[in-house]
Design a protein around this motif. Structure first.
Motif, PDB file in Angstrom:
ATOM      1  N   ILE A   1       0.382  -3.807  -3.146  1.00  0.00           N
ATOM      2  CA  ILE A   1       1.147  -4.927  -3.691  1.00  0.00           C
ATOM      3  C   ILE A   1       2.532  -4.942  -3.068  1.00  0.00           C
ATOM      4  O   ILE A   1       3.213  -3.924  -3.028  1.00  0.00           O
ATOM      5  CB  ILE A   1       1.281  -4.821  -5.224  1.00  0.00           C
ATOM      6  CG1 ILE A   1      -0.087  -4.859  -5.877  1.00  0.00           C
ATOM      7  CG2 ILE A   1       2.153  -5.930  -5.764  1.00  0.00           C
ATOM      8  CD1 ILE A   1      -0.033  -4.699  -7.375  1.00  0.00           C
ATOM      9  N   LYS A   2       2.934  -6.107  -2.598  1.00  0.00           N
ATOM     10  CA  LYS A   2       4.278  -6.280  -2.068  1.00  0.00           C
ATOM     11  C   LYS A   2       4.883  -7.516  -2.727  1.00  0.00           C
ATOM     12  O   LYS A   2       4.317  -8.597  -2.643  1.00  0.00           O
ATOM     13  CB  LYS A   2       4.257  -6.444  -0.559  1.00  0.00           C
ATOM     14  CG  LYS A   2       3.716  -5.214   0.161  1.00  0.00           C
ATOM     15  CD  LYS A   2       4.165  -5.174   1.583  1.00  0.00           C
ATOM     16  CE  LYS A   2       3.665  -3.953   2.310  1.00  0.00           C
ATOM     17  NZ  LYS A   2       3.953  -2.707   1.685  1.00  0.00           N
TER      18      LYS A   2
ATOM     19  N   LEU B   1       4.949  -5.593 -13.671  1.00  0.00           N
ATOM     20  CA  LEU B   1       5.164  -4.304 -14.329  1.00  0.00           C
ATOM     21  C   LEU B   1       3.931  -3.795 -15.080  1.00  0.00           C
ATOM     22  O   LEU B   1       3.571  -2.622 -14.946  1.00  0.00           O
ATOM     23  CB  LEU B   1       6.389  -4.372 -15.232  1.00  0.00           C
ATOM     24  CG  LEU B   1       7.702  -4.675 -14.495  1.00  0.00           C
ATOM     25  CD1 LEU B   1       8.847  -4.768 -15.489  1.00  0.00           C
ATOM     26  CD2 LEU B   1       7.987  -3.663 -13.412  1.00  0.00           C
ATOM     27  N   PRO B   2       3.229  -4.643 -15.857  1.00  0.00           N
ATOM     28  CA  PRO B   2       2.004  -4.134 -16.507  1.00  0.00           C
ATOM     29  C   PRO B   2       0.945  -3.707 -15.490  1.00  0.00           C
ATOM     30  O   PRO B   2       0.237  -2.730 -15.704  1.00  0.00           O
ATOM     31  CB  PRO B   2       1.510  -5.320 -17.341  1.00  0.00           C
ATOM     32  CG  PRO B   2       2.677  -6.207 -17.510  1.00  0.00           C
ATOM     33  CD  PRO B   2       3.544  -5.997 -16.308  1.00  0.00           C
ATOM     34  N   VAL B   3       0.857  -4.422 -14.392  1.00  0.00           N
ATOM     35  CA  VAL B   3      -0.118  -4.084 -13.355  1.00  0.00           C
ATOM     36  C   VAL B   3       0.204  -2.716 -12.767  1.00  0.00           C
ATOM     37  O   VAL B   3      -0.680  -1.879 -12.580  1.00  0.00           O
ATOM     38  CB  VAL B   3      -0.133  -5.168 -12.251  1.00  0.00           C
ATOM     39  CG1 VAL B   3      -1.012  -4.760 -11.091  1.00  0.00           C
ATOM     40  CG2 VAL B   3      -0.579  -6.492 -12.838  1.00  0.00           C
ATOM     41  N   LEU B   4       1.473  -2.467 -12.508  1.00  0.00           N
ATOM     42  CA  LEU B   4       1.868  -1.173 -11.958  1.00  0.00           C
ATOM     43  C   LEU B   4       1.665  -0.060 -12.978  1.00  0.00           C
ATOM     44  O   LEU B   4       1.264   1.051 -12.631  1.00  0.00           O
ATOM     45  CB  LEU B   4       3.329  -1.224 -11.515  1.00  0.00           C
ATOM     46  CG  LEU B   4       3.637  -2.238 -10.413  1.00  0.00           C
ATOM     47  CD1 LEU B   4       5.136  -2.306 -10.161  1.00  0.00           C
ATOM     48  CD2 LEU B   4       2.886  -1.909  -9.147  1.00  0.00           C
TER      49      LEU B   4
ATOM     50  N   PHE C   1     -12.345  -1.746 -14.210  1.00  0.00           N
ATOM     51  CA  PHE C   1     -12.547  -3.095 -14.718  1.00  0.00           C
ATOM     52  C   PHE C   1     -11.418  -3.421 -15.680  1.00  0.00           C
ATOM     53  O   PHE C   1     -10.999  -2.567 -16.463  1.00  0.00           O
ATOM     54  CB  PHE C   1     -13.890  -3.222 -15.446  1.00  0.00           C
ATOM     55  CG  PHE C   1     -15.065  -3.180 -14.516  1.00  0.00           C
ATOM     56  CD1 PHE C   1     -15.536  -4.334 -13.924  1.00  0.00           C
ATOM     57  CD2 PHE C   1     -15.678  -1.972 -14.222  1.00  0.00           C
ATOM     58  CE1 PHE C   1     -16.608  -4.298 -13.056  1.00  0.00           C
ATOM     59  CE2 PHE C   1     -16.761  -1.919 -13.356  1.00  0.00           C
ATOM     60  CZ  PHE C   1     -17.222  -3.083 -12.769  1.00  0.00           C
ATOM     61  N   VAL C   2     -10.937  -4.647 -15.621  1.00  0.00           N
ATOM     62  CA  VAL C   2      -9.843  -5.083 -16.484  1.00  0.00           C
ATOM     63  C   VAL C   2     -10.240  -6.406 -17.120  1.00  0.00           C
ATOM     64  O   VAL C   2     -10.734  -7.305 -16.437  1.00  0.00           O
ATOM     65  CB  VAL C   2      -8.534  -5.270 -15.686  1.00  0.00           C
ATOM     66  CG1 VAL C   2      -7.436  -5.820 -16.568  1.00  0.00           C
ATOM     67  CG2 VAL C   2      -8.104  -3.966 -15.060  1.00  0.00           C
TER      68      VAL C   2
ATOM     69  N   ALA D   1      -1.994 -10.522  -9.598  1.00  0.00           N
ATOM     70  CA  ALA D   1      -1.462  -9.266  -9.079  1.00  0.00           C
ATOM     71  C   ALA D   1      -2.531  -8.173  -9.092  1.00  0.00           C
ATOM     72  O   ALA D   1      -2.608  -7.372  -8.167  1.00  0.00           O
ATOM     73  CB  ALA D   1      -0.239  -8.839  -9.875  1.00  0.00           C
ATOM     74  N   LEU D   2      -3.367  -8.148 -10.150  1.00  0.00           N
ATOM     75  CA  LEU D   2      -4.459  -7.170 -10.197  1.00  0.00           C
ATOM     76  C   LEU D   2      -5.414  -7.363  -9.030  1.00  0.00           C
ATOM     77  O   LEU D   2      -5.870  -6.406  -8.423  1.00  0.00           O
ATOM     78  CB  LEU D   2      -5.219  -7.290 -11.520  1.00  0.00           C
ATOM     79  CG  LEU D   2      -4.576  -6.633 -12.731  1.00  0.00           C
ATOM     80  CD1 LEU D   2      -5.260  -7.093 -14.005  1.00  0.00           C
ATOM     81  CD2 LEU D   2      -4.617  -5.137 -12.614  1.00  0.00           C
ATOM     82  N   LEU D   3      -5.721  -8.604  -8.720  1.00  0.00           N
ATOM     83  CA  LEU D   3      -6.604  -8.883  -7.586  1.00  0.00           C
ATOM     84  C   LEU D   3      -5.979  -8.451  -6.267  1.00  0.00           C
ATOM     85  O   LEU D   3      -6.662  -8.012  -5.360  1.00  0.00           O
ATOM     86  CB  LEU D   3      -6.972 -10.366  -7.555  1.00  0.00           C
ATOM     87  CG  LEU D   3      -7.873 -10.841  -8.677  1.00  0.00           C
ATOM     88  CD1 LEU D   3      -8.022 -12.348  -8.658  1.00  0.00           C
ATOM     89  CD2 LEU D   3      -9.239 -10.159  -8.583  1.00  0.00           C
TER      90      LEU D   3
END
Length: 196
Positions: free
Chosen positions: A127-128, A162-165, A174-175, A188-190
């Protein structure tokens, strides 16, 4: 015929916020209030499914930085600063010990700081997200679609990452995103490329 309200609804809402949150947050309320009233600051989440090589360079030329890759460096610096401060306090308290013992203690603390992985492990290198420095109110240009119609990047509230990190996704996790509107966290998860 309708008449305009004597007190605009936004002013009334601010009055209620001031009355309620100034009691709860006390001295913090003025800065929280200012933050809530400021224009939202967006980040540019690079789209890993498009050719993003040139996009990162363009954003860096605009003085934007990838806050995700900068976070571990800043955290490590602040951890080392805290460890050095603690070592200084320990040294002033333990004047009796030999100089060699204090040096060993400082080396152990520095090693512990260097090996403390909580933040580093939770940051995905896939992720950037570029943001402008604090105080810089420059806006990102609208993202351009490439030849396949994919956007170079997505403008979104950088706090959505932030939640993804914090999830520290691992391959084949799986989310289920139950708050998927407008979908920034799911996007962001993808982009991590590790969840199924």
């Amino acid at each position: 015929a309708t008449t305009a309200p004597r007190i605009p609804s936004t002013r009334l809402a601010l009055h209620h916020f001031d009355a309620t949150y100034s009691l709860q947050l006390k001295d913090l309320w003025p800065s929280v209030r200012a933050g809530l009233l400021c224009e939202q600051k967006y980040g540019a989440l690079l789209n890993n499914f498009s050719s993003v090589d040139h996009v990162a360079q363009e954003l860096e030329l605009l003085n934007a930085t990838d806050f995700i890759s900068e976070a571990p460096k800043k955290a490590l610096g602040s951890q080392r600063g805290a460890a050095a401060e603690e070592a200084g306090r320990g040294e002033s308290r333990a004047q009796k010990g030999s100089g060699e013992g204090r040096t060993v203690m400082q080396a152990e603390m520095t090693t512990q700081v260097g090996m403390s992985p909580p933040l580093r492990a939770s940051i995905s290198s896939n992720i950037k997200c570029y943001t402008f420095p604090r105080g810089d109110i420059t806006r990102f240009r609208p993202a351009r679609p490439d030849t396949l119609g994919l956007l170079d990047y997505y403008l979104m509230d950088a706090a959505s990452l932030l939640p993804v990190l914090a999830l520290n996704m691992q391959p084949d996790d799986f989310v289920l995103d139950l708050c998927a509107a407008p979908g920034g966290k799911t996007l962001a998860l993808l982009q991590t490329g590790v969840c199924g």
